[in-house]
Every structure is written in C-alpha cells, then in structure tokens.
Design an enzyme around this catalytic site. Structure first.
Site, PDB file in Angstrom:
ATOM      1  N   SER A 148       0.856  -1.187   0.000  1.00 36.82           N
ATOM      2  CA  SER A 148       0.000   0.000   0.000  1.00 36.82           C
ATOM      3  C   SER A 148       0.890   1.234   0.000  1.00 36.82           C
ATOM      4  CB  SER A 148      -0.875   0.041   1.258  1.00 36.82           C
ATOM      5  OG  SER A 148      -1.513   1.300   1.369  1.00 36.82           O
ATOM      6  N   TYR A 162      -1.662  -0.457  10.062  1.00 37.61           N
ATOM      7  CA  TYR A 162      -1.846  -0.946   8.687  1.00 37.61           C
ATOM      8  C   TYR A 162      -0.617  -0.589   7.840  1.00 37.61           C
ATOM      9  CZ  TYR A 162      -3.737  -1.005   3.887  1.00 37.61           C
ATOM     10  OH  TYR A 162      -3.942  -1.229   2.543  1.00 37.61           O
TER      11      TYR A 162
END
Ligand code: NAP
Length: 253
Positions: A148, A162
């Site tokens: 990501s 995350y």
C-alpha cells in the site's frame, strides 16, 4: 479453452471483492484457471465464479481465513486435488481498521492486522513456493504481494498499524524474491494508492476516496481494474526479468 492439464493455475486471496475480484476477472481472461479465495463472502464469490465460468473460464471458490494456518493448508490441499499445480499467487487479502491514533490502539487490533496482512501472506507464499520451486521439483511461478502507499506515507492519525504491516510486506517481497530467484519464481509487489473499493467503508470512512482525491496529483482515486492491470502484468512473461520490485499504482501520490 486450454486443456485443464495445460492451463496455468493462479490463487488470488481475497478474490471476492475489490482489487482481488478485478484481478480474478483479468486473469481468467488471460487464460488462467482462477482460484478465488474469500473469508466470508460466499454468495459474492459464487457470482464471480459463475460469471467467469459463463465466459468459458475455469474457476474454483475456496473459503479460508488466510490468518488461520489450518484453513490455508486445507485450501492448498483442495487446489492440489482439483488442479495438481500452482503457477501464480496474488497475496491480496488485507484489512484496515477504524481510524485511531497509536495511543488509542489495542494489541488485539495489531495482532489481527499483522496476522491477516503479514502472516497470512507469508503462509500462502510458503505453500506456493513448495508448489512452484524447481528446488521442490516444480516448474517455477510468480507471486505478487499487495502492499500500500501507506507503507511510504505512514498513515499517521489514521492506521499506522496498517502502514507498518504493508512496510513488512515490502521487505518480505524483497527477501523472498532474492531467496527464490534461482528457483524459477519471481516475487513482486504492487503498492496501490487510494482505490475505490469497500475497504474504506470497512475502516469507517465510506467517503475516503472523494476526501483523499484532491491530494492525488492525478486528482482522482484509482479503480480496482487499474491495480489489477499492474498485478497481471507482473505475473505475465512480459515481466520475465522483474523480481523484488514493488510498483506504485497511486496516480502520482
Ligand atoms: P476489499 O474491497 O475490502 O476486499 C478485501 C478482500 O479480502 C475481500 O475479498 C475479503 O473477503 C478478503 N479478506 C479479508 N480478510 C480476509 C482473511 N482473513 N482471509 C481471506 N480473505 C480475507 O479490499 P481492497 O480494497 O480490494 O484491497 C485489496 C488489497 O489491496 C488489500 O491487501 C489492501 O490492503 C490493498 N490496498 C487497497 C487500497 C485501496 O485503497 N482500496 C490501497 C492500498 C492497498 P470477504 O469478501 O470474504 O470479506
């Protein structure tokens, strides 16, 4: 349509929705037999598998929580039974959590995040390597890990756990690529930016794409299909000399 015996087989984890589903559709079009893994969305997965089959593709939906080793082993056993081979893996299953600061987060939250996003990808990659590597008597293959943009941005005040899990994925991609480079396996990553899928609603921010779009140089969120394009290219022979790389698909962010 290829003979089942000649057809390459790909496993897409978290293939039921979003980036995973778009990737399944593209890989089926490219001629792969597609194993669609999901955690809970059986009805959605059945529909996706039906549409692939209607277009002449080969597909198999398999439920498994990627964080649960026993479930993953059962999933790979089912792939062995049906196809007897595995040529490609897309480690796509991933989760976010509610927006929070570090000083508000629980250890249970971090463990869930890392169990799914990191350990889940590592278990699936381990099982894939056993079925692809020339060291194990197989013909090679390709793996793509979903990272990501958060791995570079850090996601402060939102979900830095995350971001940290995706940073781990970036390191894992580099290390595994080097480890299996002489065994016929290429390992790469894709680092999506803000992409229009359900993941943002699952983190309590259903309008996140519209909110973040002005910060993107291209002034828009991306589509799941645009990420799938990069994944499918990395799996293809067109990327035959590419390993240990993670491609940003971020509209310049
Ligand atoms: P999504 O729309 O929320 O879909 C998530 C998929 O993962 C679903 O198929 C879900 O299955 C599956 N899944 C979740 N937990 C699982 C588990 N424990 N075991 C197996 N499958 C599980 O997500 P997405 O936006 O397409 O994201 C896909 C990947 O791209 C993720 O790794 C995410 O971190 C990464 N990414 C996304 C964005 C973005 O903006 N969308 C940006 C950067 C990176 P069910 O349908 O059964 O729940």
């Amino acid at each position: 349509m290829n003979n089942l015996a000649d057809q390459k087989v790909v496993l897409v984890t978290g293939g039921s929705r979003g980036i995973g589903a778009a990737t399944c559709l593209q890989l089926a079009k490219a001629g792969y037999a597609v194993v669609v893994n999901y955690a809970a969305s059986q009805a959605i997965t059945d529909k996706l598998c039906q549409s692939i089959a209607l277009a002449g593709g080969t597909t198999l939906g398999l439920q498994a929580d990627v964080a649960d080793e026993a479930q993953v082993l059962s999933m790979f056993a089912a792939i062995d039974k049906k196809f007897g081979r595995l040529d490609a893996l897309v480690n796509n299953a991933g989760v976010v959590d509610m927006t929070a600061r570090l000083d508000e987060m629980s250890v249970a939250r971090w463990k869930r995040m890392f169990d799914i996003n990191v350990i889940g990808s590592m278990i699936c990659a381990r099982e894939a390597v056993k079925r692809m590597s020339t060291r194990h008597g197989h013909g090679g293959g390709a793996i793509v890990n979903l990272s990501s943009a958060a791995a570079k941005l850090g996601s402060p005040g939102q979900y830095l756990d995350y971001a940290a899990s995706k940073g781990a994925i970036d390191a894992f991609t580099i290390g595994l690529a080097k480890e299996v480079a002489t065994e016929g396996i290429r390992v790469n990553g894709v680092r999506p930016g803000i992409i229009d899928t359900d993941i943002h609603a699952s983190g309590g921010l259903p309008n996140r794409v519209a909110q973040v779009a002005p910060q993107v140089p291209m002034q828009r969120g991306g589509t799941a299909g645009e990420v799938a394009n990069a994944i499918c290219w990395l799996l293809s022979d067109a990327a035959s000399y590419i390993t240990g790389t993670t491609i940003d698909v971020t509209g310049g962010r």
